[in-house]
Design a protein around this motif. Structure first.
Motif, PDB file in Angstrom:
ATOM      1  N   SER A 345       0.821  -1.220   0.000  1.00  0.00           N
ATOM      2  CA  SER A 345       0.000   0.000   0.000  1.00  0.00           C
ATOM      3  C   SER A 345       0.852   1.265   0.000  1.00  0.00           C
ATOM      4  O   SER A 345       0.415   2.308  -0.472  1.00  0.00           O
ATOM      5  CB  SER A 345      -0.947   0.005   1.203  1.00  0.00           C
ATOM      6  N   SER A 346       2.088   1.170   0.523  1.00  0.00           N
ATOM      7  CA  SER A 346       2.952   2.357   0.510  1.00  0.00           C
ATOM      8  C   SER A 346       3.756   2.461  -0.784  1.00  0.00           C
ATOM      9  O   SER A 346       4.372   3.480  -1.058  1.00  0.00           O
ATOM     10  CB  SER A 346       3.905   2.326   1.705  1.00  0.00           C
ATOM     11  N   GLU A 347       3.728   1.389  -1.590  1.00  0.00           N
ATOM     12  CA  GLU A 347       4.506   1.378  -2.839  1.00  0.00           C
ATOM     13  C   GLU A 347       3.637   1.702  -4.053  1.00  0.00           C
ATOM     14  O   GLU A 347       4.058   2.418  -4.948  1.00  0.00           O
ATOM     15  CB  GLU A 347       5.156  -0.009  -3.048  1.00  0.00           C
ATOM     16  N   LEU A 357      -5.681  -2.708  -5.089  1.00  0.00           N
ATOM     17  CA  LEU A 357      -5.193  -3.064  -3.754  1.00  0.00           C
ATOM     18  C   LEU A 357      -6.312  -2.947  -2.722  1.00  0.00           C
ATOM     19  O   LEU A 357      -6.493  -3.847  -1.881  1.00  0.00           O
ATOM     20  CB  LEU A 357      -4.021  -2.149  -3.371  1.00  0.00           C
ATOM     21  N   SER A 358      -7.083  -1.853  -2.798  1.00  0.00           N
ATOM     22  CA  SER A 358      -8.166  -1.679  -1.814  1.00  0.00           C
ATOM     23  C   SER A 358      -9.213  -2.782  -1.976  1.00  0.00           C
ATOM     24  O   SER A 358      -9.738  -3.302  -0.982  1.00  0.00           O
ATOM     25  CB  SER A 358      -8.809  -0.297  -1.972  1.00  0.00           C
ATOM     26  N   ARG A 359      -9.497  -3.153  -3.235  1.00  0.00           N
ATOM     27  CA  ARG A 359     -10.490  -4.212  -3.486  1.00  0.00           C
ATOM     28  C   ARG A 359      -9.988  -5.556  -2.936  1.00  0.00           C
ATOM     29  O   ARG A 359     -10.736  -6.327  -2.330  1.00  0.00           O
ATOM     30  CB  ARG A 359     -10.737  -4.303  -4.999  1.00  0.00           C
ATOM     31  N   PHE A1276       2.130  12.082   3.910  1.00  0.00           N
ATOM     32  CA  PHE A1276       3.404  11.394   3.656  1.00  0.00           C
ATOM     33  C   PHE A1276       3.218   9.947   3.212  1.00  0.00           C
ATOM     34  O   PHE A1276       4.127   9.354   2.629  1.00  0.00           O
ATOM     35  CB  PHE A1276       4.307  11.477   4.888  1.00  0.00           C
ATOM     36  N   SER A1277       2.039   9.381   3.464  1.00  0.00           N
ATOM     37  CA  SER A1277       1.813   8.023   2.937  1.00  0.00           C
ATOM     38  C   SER A1277       1.473   8.094   1.453  1.00  0.00           C
ATOM     39  O   SER A1277       1.779   7.181   0.697  1.00  0.00           O
ATOM     40  CB  SER A1277       0.692   7.325   3.710  1.00  0.00           C
ATOM     41  N   TRP A1278       0.855   9.198   1.007  1.00  0.00           N
ATOM     42  CA  TRP A1278       0.576   9.366  -0.424  1.00  0.00           C
ATOM     43  C   TRP A1278       1.835   9.754  -1.190  1.00  0.00           C
ATOM     44  O   TRP A1278       2.032   9.336  -2.321  1.00  0.00           O
ATOM     45  CB  TRP A1278      -0.485  10.459  -0.622  1.00  0.00           C
TER      46      TRP A1278
END
Length: 1411
Positions: A345-347, A357-359, A1276-1278
């Motif tokens: 999720s961070s990549e 990814l969310s699905r 910062f995660s985005w």
């Protein structure tokens, strides 16, 4: 009242060839119906729906047949024909499903025969060798396996042949795709074929497992085993191939796991293998050799992120998670998948990957729920709400619940809902409502600001767990707080959904707790009373959104509340009538009644007869000074739950009363709503009239006598006619000469609705004829509307005249038409820009007149007698061709004169009007159905040539360095020489050469200034010229510029229209295409030249509009040379920008003028679902240019910054541009440090665009508003790469601050850094699971507070807040205060003291911290 169009089902009929028809005729019997005669009759029908009804008779007939008739050759023939028919039908044809459904019920005695027929047909299908016909075979295989026993039996019999075909098709399509690299259209088709092939392979393995397993697996040399290995290898190749569509890769991930599961022994070891694949810890010694040889690429230590994601999806979807069948290894795999997904999720920041990814995370939560039911105690501990894993998942939710993608937000809410269910499952037996995990979540969510959209969905999920009552015990004002938020439209839907969840849950709680309805008053106090207060006194936006979103849901939950609302509001309606700013009780009453009637909760006639509301009360509403109250009162009359409800006499009288006062509303939104509501009323009249006609026809005389006391249907219909006639009279009266724009807009829109709604199709009775209300005066009135200066009025009048054109032309004599035509031709060359628009609408109206050639055109255009003889040619086509010929002849002559004197052209005959009329005429032609193809080809060639000539005359002005004040002087005596000198003089002076080499030679400057003095007078002085009539007229620089840029605009739009509307020839051979490939290429080069060289914004903005039409056409084109042109043009311009060539003519000022527009048009033409290769290529080139390593390349840097700004602002690029935001921020911040002003200026503009792109469009004036902000962790995660960059820059900036010496040293990028950091805010949700610690920023921000500049101290105070954890606020404030100097200190710095106190105040002032 929702008006829905009935959707007609289209069914393509099947056809049998001559041979099959002969066979059926041989077996059919005339005297009685048998199977052959029924099939023959069915084949002879041309309607697909009739064929379906006929085919349905086959099965009853076969069930009646003698059991011994299975040996009858007629039955065999019929089954063969049915089989061939089934395989010939397309997969979407309803006939195919009907056939499958019927054959499923085939009597047992015919089943063997049917299977033989189907096997024979299927065998023929499998012999297909054409790759582009594989799709049909694959579709047939898929339909055979879907709930079709006969089809499945056929595939079983031919299992090996089917397997062989699938293996071959995957390899062939893959190879064909490789060979067609670059051909987007063919590749897209092949990718979809490949997707279907993979899906069919999976269906085969899933649905016919018994054929694969058993003895076949014992021999690794067996054909089935080898085929399965080949399928597994192909699926692995597709999974690893990043050039394929994402859907193909995703499906391949499913296939790899499915095929491995089918082949792997022992099955218990499969979870461990998948775990090792995901963690990159596969040991070749532990894995079967067949897996290594086919899936060797998956056994690497580091797999690409996308491959890991799709493997996780495959494991979740294809493995069995219920009943604990995989044991401990399965539980380990489940936890491993979660950790892999969270690390991804961070990549994965690309929008499509983020959505996937969310699905997949949502699927993981479903799998975890299934595994928990029979899972071990250890798994329950690891999936408890207090565990680390759930904490990290909550962190993911808080980071993504306001993601720009709607799909991600939706999945995030689903993940949260499932996490709550997971926790409930782990604590089965204990009290959920008092559970500390739920209590902690509720408190955290309530402590968040109400502007956070993600809060609403999550609170709604928690309400279902803990109940509304428990949440209200924490704070009874929550309903009022949520209603207050509803003044913001972006939050209103979320707020209303949460309120609905809460009041529905609360009602259910009360119903269970109390036997009688004693609770209703308490429920009303909480949910209805605050609503009524806001409706009476709230601001316009808040009340509007509450009525739209909240009120219907409240009434649906408890319709009886309407009586309570009416009672309360009626009591104060007389005293509180409202004002222009507040609705008052009367307005609130109208809103409630309108909503209730529209949703079927009340009948207007009932409440009027009961005396609950009077006609006078509604009249007061209809003329209320508050616009929305008028609209609600009108809505009460027009909107009903049933579209066939009869309109009463009272309603018609009230509508007439309303129209007397409200047609001239000054608010555009109110006008739109009035027109929309009246349209609903007219639809009601039309639909109810059809019901009344049917009633009248079906009634007997006795019934008519019985009902004579009631309203008679014919009487109502007569009232309808009279009402509609009076409405039309009122509307035409309002169109008097000199009437205001609002009145004209309303009247024409309503008349347009009447014309459209009452022009009913054949078979329906027409209640009202608008054309019967039209006379010559009214036609003249509508034509006069063309003279309005508002184009929307012209458009509405034109649309209405088109609907009434037959009667309009009958009422106009030939002399009048001649005058109209003359007026149109004269207006087309007026110096007033809006006159040419009038001329265009007039000509577009007149070309529909059959006698136009004889009446008007004969005196101008040579008449072609052959066209009269050719009756197949439409009137519009002949007239349009003649009109364009006339306009073209005029404009060609004017261009010739303009070459001699551009000033005279600007003053007397600006050419843009003629070109505008030509474009308008072309746009209403049916280009796919032209008869005079040869004439049109010649015309198109002439139009293109004229465009180039006109452009050549006017382009020197719009391409000048300063077109705004330019007058190219010329006079009769020496025009030619002077004009040449001026055109040389106005060559662009802002090219790379001008920028790079400073002009410092004094003599050079002197010569230039002398030339200017001779050739160019002062801007303010207008120039006198004498035209042909020797009349003196003034020409200002503005007139010249308007003539030139509007001409460029019209040429661009004409060329864009020619490219868009005309089908291009794919080959060089003559065809019906009206424009050749060569012409399209030349038009493209024309646009490229002018977009890259025009300096005037009007010219290049509208050249861009035409160019976009061209690029969109190229992306859909069959010709490969045309399709590749955007990529070639893009490469060329990027190379020119990079080259920094002094001879380049690219404009380096005016924000790079047309260059960003040019690149935007090329990128926007890419198909929406493509891999966006052009965007990736462009960003790869621009990012390094925007942040160069040396200072030598200034011009490319300026261009790159300006282009990036345009791309980040372009909404069409959507989420595809988001992965480049961090690089853009870095380029903008670094650009601020440049010594060159142009770079700093472009960096400022880019930074502004990026702040809007990241934080959203600022809609309020409050600088400290939290609407356009996000939490630090979310930011910062985005954009993780901004963390080290901003930290490093902040460190460098603070090192330049020297507060001790009180010197004013401000680093250029300090303001930007604090601006970004100040847009962040702390969140109570900030956990401890993020890898990015906020602590390193704190000392640098505190140090910025010591700056001598007040604004920087203030911003540093705001920027400090998001970096301090909630629990650390007291400690941080204490340390700040302890750092203050003693009053006795010898060196007191007031700036330092002030900055420190500001930072302490900011920390305490933040509400979320205090809570």
């Amino acid at each position: 009242m929702v008006l829905k169009k009935k959707k007609e089902v289209q069914v393509d009929a099947f056809l049998l060839d001559h041979q099959k028809l002969e066979k059926l005729q041989r077996f059919s019997k005339a005297e009685e119906q048998n199977l052959a005669s029924l099939l023959l009759h069915c084949a002879q029908l041309s309607n697909g729906i009739q064929q379906i009804q006929c085919i349905k008779q086959i099965m009853p007939l076969m069930k009646k047949m003698d059991p011994n008739s299975a040996c009858d050759p007629m039955v065999k023939t019929c089954l063969d024909i049915l089989g061939e028919t089934y395989f010939s039908l397309s997969i979407k044809n309803p006939l195919k499903k009907v056939l499958a459904s019927l054959l499923n019920g085939l009597p047992e005695q015919f089943m063997t025969l049917a299977v033989q027929s189907f096997v024979c047909c299927l065998r023929e299908e499998l012999k297909t060798t054409d790759i582009y016909l594989y799709r049909k075979v694959l579709d047939n295989l898929a339909s055979c396996m879907e709930d079709f026993s006969l089809g499945r039996a056929s595939i079983k019999n031919l299992f090996e042949e089917v397997l062989q075909f699938l293996v071959k098709s995957l390899l062939d399509i893959q190879e064909e795709n490789r060979q067609n690299h670059g051909n987007c259209i063919v590749q897209t088709q092949l990718m979809h074929d490949l997707l279907v092939a993979i899906k069919v392979s999976m269906m085969l393995v899933q649905k016919l497992q018994e054929n694969i397993q058993g003895s076949l697996w014992k021999h690794h040399e067996s054909f089935v085993w080898q085929s399965m290995c080949s399928l597994l290898k192909s699926s692995t190749d597709f999974l690893m191939d990043a050039t394929l569509l994402q859907t193909v890769q995703t499906t391949s991930g499913l296939a790899v796991i499915l095929f491995t599961k089918a082949m792997y022994e022992p099955v218990e070891g499969l979870p461990s293998l998948v775990s090792d694949l995901l963690l990159g810890s596969v040991k070749h010694t532990d894995v079967p050799a067949w897996f290594v040889s086919n899936c060797g690429t998956l056994c690497m230590e580091e797999l690409p992120d996308s491959v890991l994601l799709f493997l996780c999806h495959g494991a979740l979807a294809m493995l069995e998670w219920k009943n604990g069948s995989m044991g401990e290894n399965g539980e380990k795999l489940l936890l491993d998948i979660a950790s892999v997904l969270l690390s991804l999720s961070s990549e994965l920041k690309e929008s499509s990957m983020a959505a996937s990814l969310s699905r997949i995370l949502a699927i993981w939560t479903n799998s975890a729920l299934a595994a928990l039911i029979s899972g071990s105690p250890n798994l329950k501990i690891k999936l408890n709400g207090n565990s680390d894993l759930i904490g990290k998942l909550l962190e993911y939710i808080y980071t993504h619940w306001e993601h720009p993608l709607d799909a991600v937000r939706h999945q995030t809410k689903l993940i949260f809902k499932n996490l709550l269910q997971i926790h409930r499952t782990t604590i089965t037996g204990s009290n959920e409502k008092s559970d500390p995990f739920f209590a902690r979540l509720v408190k955290r969510l309530l402590s968040l600001e109400w502007h956070v959209k993600g809060k609403y969905g999550c609170l709604g999920c928690l309400v279902e767990c803990v109940g509304t009552e428990n949440i209200l015990q924490l704070d009874r004002t929550i309903p009022v707080q949520i209603l207050d938020v509803m003044s913001d439209q972006s939050l209103a839907p979320y707020a209303s959904d949460l309120l609905e969840t809460m009041f529905t849950n609360h009602k259910a709680h009360f119903t269970l707790s109390f036997q009688e309805s004693t609770w209703i008053d308490q429920w009303h106090d909480i949910w209805v009373s605050p609503l009524l207060v806001i409706l009476c006194e709230g601001n316009h936006d808040q009340t509007t959104y509450i009525i739209d979103y909240y009120l219907p849901k409240l009434l649906k939950c408890n319709p009886d509340s309407l009586g309570y609302m009416i009672r309360i509001l009626q009591a104060s309606a007389d005293a509180n009538l409202g004002s222009c700013s507040a609705r008052g009780a009367l307005g609130a009453l109208m809103a409630c009644l309108r909503t209730a009637r529209a949703h079927g909760h009340l009948e207007l006639s009932n409440i009027m007869s009961n005396g609950l509301i009077s006609t006078e009360c509604i009249k007061q509403g209809l003329v209320h000074q508050h616009n929305q109250v008028c609209i609600d009162a009108l809505g009460l009359l027009c909107e009903t739950h049933r579209s066939t409800e009869i309109v009463s006499m009272e309603e018609m009288q009230l509508i007439q009363f309303f129209m007397m006062y409200n047609l001239n509303s000054q608010s555009p939104s109110v006008r739109q709503q009035i027109c929309s509501l009246l349209r609903k009323l007219f639809c009601r009249i039309q639909e109810s009239s059809q019901v009344l006609y049917k009633l009248e026809q079906n009634k007997t005389k006795e019934e008519l006598l019985e009902n004579s006391t009631k309203r008679h249907p014919l009487g109502i219909l007569q009232q309808y006619k009279e009402f509609m006639s009076s409405v039309c009279d009122r509307l035409f009266e309002a169109l008097f000469p000199g009437s205001s724009h609002p009145t004209r807009f309303s009247s024409l829109t309503i008349l347009g609705s009447v014309a459209e709604i009452f022009s009913v199709p054949e078979g329906q009775v027409r209640i009202f004829h608008l054309d019967q209300e039209i006379d010559s005066t009214r036609v003249q009135t509508l034509i006069q509307c063309f003279a309005s200066t508002f184009e929307e009025v012209k458009a509405l009048a034109f649309k209405l005249l088109m609907k009434l054109r037959d009667v309009a032309f009958k009422l106009q004599d030939s002399e009048n038409l001649g005058l109209l035509f003359q007026a149109a031709v004269d207006l087309s060359t007026s110096t007033k820009p809006y006159d040419c628009v009038t001329a265009s609408y007039l000509l577009n109206f007149l070309v529909h007149h059959k006698g136009l050639q004889h009446i008007c055109l004969e005196q101008w255009v040579e008449h072609n007698a052959e066209m009269d003889e050719n009756t197949s040619v439409s009137t519009v086509e002949v007239n349009t061709l003649a009109v364009i010929k006339l306009l073209l002849a005029n404009v060609e002559e004017e261009i010739f004169r303009a070459r001699k004197s551009l000033l005279q052209a600007a003053a007397s005959f600006p050419m843009y009007g003629r070109v505008h009329c030509i474009t308008g005429a072309l746009q209403q032609l049916p280009f796919n159905n032209l008869a005079l193809v040869a004439e049109w080809k010649e015309m198109v060639a002439r139009l293109i040539l004229m465009s180039y000539r006109l452009s050549a005359v006017v382009s020197p002005v719009v391409q000048s360095s300063s077109p705004e004040g330019l007058i190219p002087m010329d006079s009769d005596s020496e025009s030619a020489g002077r004009l040449q000198m001026i055109l040389h003089e106005i060559q662009p002076q802002d090219t790379n050469d001008y920028f790079m080499q400073a002009k410092i030679l004094k003599e050079h400057c002197k010569v230039q200034s002398e030339k200017l003095a001779d050739c160019r007078p002062m801007e303010s002085i207008s120039t006198e010229i004498r035209g042909e009539e020797r009349q003196t007229c003034d020409v200002t620089a503005q007139m010249v510029l308007v003539c030139c840029w509007r001409s460029m605009k019209e040429v661009s739009l004409l060329l864009g229209t020619l490219c868009k509307l005309l089908p291009s020839q794919a080959t060089s051979e003559p065809s019906d295409g009206l424009i050749t490939v060569e012409q399209v290429k030349n038009i493209g080069d024309y646009f490229k030249h002018h977009l890259l060289q025009s300096r005037h914004r009007g010219a290049f903005e509208l050249a861009y509009a035409g160019f976009v039409q061209l690029t969109e056409m190229l992306s859909r084109c069959d010709s490969e040379s045309l399709r590749k042109m955007p990529e070639q043009w893009l490469s060329y311009v990027l190379e020119e920008i990079k080259s920094c060539d002094p001879s380049s003519t690219l404009c380096a000022t005016r924000r790079s003028a047309g260059i960003p527009f040019y690149i935007q048009a090329l990128l926007a033409s890419e198909p929406k679902k493509s891999k966006t290769d052009l965007l990736k290529m462009t960003m790869k080139e621009l990012i390094p240019l925007a942040a160069p390593l040396n200072e030598s390349s200034v011009i490319p840097q300026v261009h790159a910054l300006n282009i990036l700004r345009a791309l980040f602002r372009d909404t069409r690029l959507g989420e595809n541009i988001m992965p480049y935001v961090a690089d853009g921020i870095q380029a903008a911040v670094l650009g601020f440090m440049s010594p060159v002003w142009a770079v700093r200026n472009s960096s400022t503009l880019l930074f502004s665009a990026l702040i809007t792109r990241i934080f959203g469009v600022k809609r309020g004036k409050d600088e400290n508003s939290k609407k356009n902000r996000m939490t630090g962790r979310e930011f910062f995660s985005w954009f993780p790469s901004l963390y080290p960059f901003l930290l490093k820059q902040l460190e460098a900036v603070t090192n330049t601050l020297n507060s001790e010496a009180e010197e004013l040293k401000i680093h250029p990028s300090l303001f930007l850094l604090l601006l970004i950091l100040g847009r962040l805010y702390p969140s109570p949700m900030d956990g401890t699971y993020s890898a990015l610690s906020m602590a390193p920023f704190v000392p640098f921000i505190i140090r910025c507070g010591h700056s001598p500049v007040y604004r920087l101290r203030e911003m540093s105070g705001r920027a400090l807040v998001p970096f301090i954890m909630v629990n650390e606020v007291p400690h941080t404030v204490l340390s700040l205060l302890e750092g203050l100097p003693e009053s006795t200190s010898p060196c007191l710095r007031q700036n330092t003291i002030h900055g420190t106190l500001l930072q302490a105040k900011s920390l305490f002032g933040d509400q979320s911290c205090l809570s």
